[in-house]
Motif scaffolding. Sequence first.
Motif, PDB file in Angstrom:
ATOM      1  N   VAL A  36       1.718 -10.560  -0.113  1.00  0.00           N
ATOM      2  CA  VAL A  36       1.176 -11.385  -1.189  1.00  0.00           C
ATOM      3  C   VAL A  36      -0.206 -10.882  -1.594  1.00  0.00           C
ATOM      4  N   HIS A  37      -0.991 -10.502  -0.611  1.00  0.00           N
ATOM      5  CA  HIS A  37      -2.338  -9.952  -0.819  1.00  0.00           C
ATOM      6  C   HIS A  37      -2.278  -8.767  -1.791  1.00  0.00           C
ATOM      7  N   ILE A  38      -1.325  -7.873  -1.559  1.00  0.00           N
ATOM      8  CA  ILE A  38      -1.187  -6.693  -2.414  1.00  0.00           C
ATOM      9  C   ILE A  38      -0.602  -7.071  -3.771  1.00  0.00           C
ATOM     10  N   GLY A  39       0.445  -7.885  -3.763  1.00  0.00           N
ATOM     11  CA  GLY A  39       1.102  -8.255  -5.014  1.00  0.00           C
ATOM     12  C   GLY A  39       0.197  -9.018  -5.960  1.00  0.00           C
ATOM     13  N   ALA A  40      -0.554  -9.980  -5.422  1.00  0.00           N
ATOM     14  CA  ALA A  40      -1.433 -10.785  -6.269  1.00  0.00           C
ATOM     15  C   ALA A  40      -2.576  -9.951  -6.832  1.00  0.00           C
TER      16      ALA A  40
END
Length: 218
Positions: A36-40
């Motif tokens: 999520v950290h990367i995607g967001a």
Amino acid sequence: MAQVVLVGAWLGVVGVISESLYLTKSVSVEITRKIVHIGAGNVILLAWWLHTPAWMGIAASLLFSLVALLSYWLPILPGINSVGRTSLGTFFYAVSIGLLTATFWEGSPEFTMLGILTMTWGDGMAAIIGQSLGRHRYTVWDMTKSWEGTSTMLLVSFGVSLGVLSIVHGLTPTIAAIALLTALTATFLESFARWGLDNLTVPLGSAFLAYGLWQWWG
């Protein structure tokens, strides 16, 4: 309006993926957080492509900062935060995006992107590689790190910094030197941060250092 819809749709997809991974337990909770950290964080590329105004990024930062704070007491984002979690990383993540947008977006958006993507990809991949492949450990204060994860942070941060600056200013020895110094600083900040503070110190430190070096050398 289209900008809001597209950015919201991207974040919605990231949210659905997060909750799906959390509910199916297909990967660890920490890996889910980093996905999520990367995607967001990659939403900044979409915002740059769409020429999204700064106020929109600042407003989104304020909203998600509030949601992140509430999630520490309420089960709002179970795939990202657990109630009572001591790290404020998600909150700092949202705050750093707002601060960098307010500072650089209107005149020098590349430094907003550099800071956010260094945090997004550098810190994210360092955690994933460190947890899955880390074999050589070291301790900083009460935190256990791996040289594999730290090396990943350095390499990815350098690649991100070099890529972003080269797209805007061209690939030159000066740009390469700025990218290297930025990556070294980001790696140092990530290694020594506690309580999720790296989600604040890494993007801000990277962006302001790169901007200062560019003003000096460039």
